[in-house]
Design an enzyme around this catalytic site. Sequence first.
Site, mmCIF file in Angstrom:
data_model
loop_
_atom_site.group_PDB
_atom_site.id
_atom_site.type_symbol
_atom_site.label_atom_id
_atom_site.label_comp_id
_atom_site.label_asym_id
_atom_site.label_seq_id
_atom_site.Cartn_x
_atom_site.Cartn_y
_atom_site.Cartn_z
ATOM 1 C CG ASP A 15 39.451 34.384 47.171
ATOM 2 O OD1 ASP A 15 39.655 33.501 48.025
ATOM 3 O OD2 ASP A 15 40.309 35.248 46.895
ATOM 4 C CB SER A 16 39.066 36.167 51.347
ATOM 5 O OG SER A 16 40.297 35.916 50.695
ATOM 6 C CE1 TYR A 47 36.447 35.798 54.050
ATOM 7 C CE2 TYR A 47 35.987 33.661 53.079
ATOM 8 C CZ TYR A 47 35.604 34.963 53.336
ATOM 9 O OH TYR A 47 34.389 35.416 52.880
ATOM 10 N N GLY A 48 42.413 33.382 55.852
ATOM 11 C CA GLY A 48 43.393 32.362 56.237
ATOM 12 C C GLY A 48 43.975 32.486 57.627
ATOM 13 C CB CYS A 78 38.291 30.820 48.800
ATOM 14 S SG CYS A 78 39.081 31.145 50.380
ATOM 15 C CG ASN A 79 43.015 26.515 48.021
ATOM 16 O OD1 ASN A 79 43.196 25.360 47.691
ATOM 17 N ND2 ASN A 79 43.190 27.521 47.176
ATOM 18 C CB THR A 80 40.823 29.686 53.574
ATOM 19 O OG1 THR A 80 42.147 30.003 53.148
ATOM 20 C CG2 THR A 80 40.758 29.720 55.075
ATOM 21 C CD GLU A 161 43.224 40.720 48.484
ATOM 22 O OE1 GLU A 161 42.684 41.833 48.364
ATOM 23 O OE2 GLU A 161 42.777 39.693 47.933
ATOM 24 C CB CYS A 193 46.455 30.128 48.854
ATOM 25 S SG CYS A 193 45.781 31.798 49.071
ATOM 26 C CB THR A 194 42.479 31.066 44.667
ATOM 27 O OG1 THR A 194 41.867 31.826 45.723
ATOM 28 C CG2 THR A 194 41.848 29.689 44.594
ATOM 29 C CG HIS A 195 45.110 35.675 47.321
ATOM 30 N ND1 HIS A 195 43.954 35.126 47.805
ATOM 31 C CD2 HIS A 195 44.948 37.033 47.388
ATOM 32 C CE1 HIS A 195 43.119 36.104 48.165
ATOM 33 N NE2 HIS A 195 43.705 37.263 47.914
HETATM 34 N N1 DGL Z 1 42.478 32.937 48.311
HETATM 35 C C1 DGL Z 1 42.144 32.272 49.511
HETATM 36 C C2 DGL Z 1 42.569 30.841 49.566
HETATM 37 O O1 DGL Z 1 42.586 30.226 48.513
HETATM 38 C C3 DGL Z 1 42.021 33.050 50.768
HETATM 39 C C4 DGL Z 1 43.204 33.712 51.308
HETATM 40 C C5 DGL Z 1 42.872 34.471 52.565
HETATM 41 O O2 DGL Z 1 41.886 35.189 52.564
HETATM 42 O O3 DGL Z 1 43.601 34.323 53.551
HETATM 43 O O4 DGL Z 1 42.848 30.294 50.592
#
Ligand code: DGL
Length: 275
Positions: A15-16, A47-48, A78-80, A161, A193-195
């Site tokens: 993930d990011s 990443y988003g 990571c979804n992105t 984060e 988003c996994t966050h």
């Molecule tokens: N956790 C990530 C996702 O699932 C990335 C979020 C990010 O870095 O913007 O999209």
Amino acid sequence: MDDQRHDERPIGLFDSGVGGLTVLEAVARRFPEESFLYLGDTARVPYGTKSARTVERYTLQVADCLLRRGVKGLVVACNTASALGLAALRAQSPVPVIGVIEPGCRAAAAARPDGGQPARVGVIGTRSTVASGAYPYHLAMLDPSIQVISLACPLFVPLVEEGWVDHPAVRMIVTDTLTPLFTQRLDALILGCTHYPVLKGVIAETMGVRVALIDSSAAVADELSRHLGGLIAPAPRGAAQRLAFLVTDVADRFKETATRFISGIAVEAVEVVDL
Ligand code: DGL
């Protein structure tokens, strides 16, 4: 590898930042004999907010680092990166690759308590994930009658984060951001988003009990179980699970945030790597 049917090498996840640990928690619990190598690209999070081209490049670089360390499969936690980099990664990876979006869509399509398919599904994610259209595309493949309402929540990743989870400002930001969804009569809301599972409590309270929240980590564990014993050889029976962590910058911060918000796994040694 100890024989043809078993493989003690770890499965790589990335993930990011800390978000993918929500997926690691689910798969590590479900497969206690499997070992996992996690990489958080903390030097380049988020990443988003980045372009498709950049996220694809980051995805390939991170995967390459894990492949060089000998992983037997990859989970793009990571979804992105799944929305923007999965196709390129699958085209060149020597090992099987699992993303988070297709499993999440399958879970959402079966989300109604009465067992029927939900008519209206919300998707929240980063700006880049929402702009990619990956969720509406995959949901339409499962059932074209599902109406999809997408919303980018750009402030959620920085909150997680930074470890701002119990902070009083979080409820205000979450409520304000999700307001456009209140009138949408959603049956389910995908945490795309996994966050976001770290903020699940406040998101659930904000959306109310009628909306089923879909956290794709359990669905990713289901997907991995389909691969283990098939395309990915399982660890030898009785193997002791090893969890290892790599980051691209500032290991202490990663460890502190992970330890505070991801209770199911112990984040101990964290190694800093250059990609
Ligand atoms: N956790 C990530 C996702 O699932 C990335 C979020 C990010 O870095 O913007 O999209």
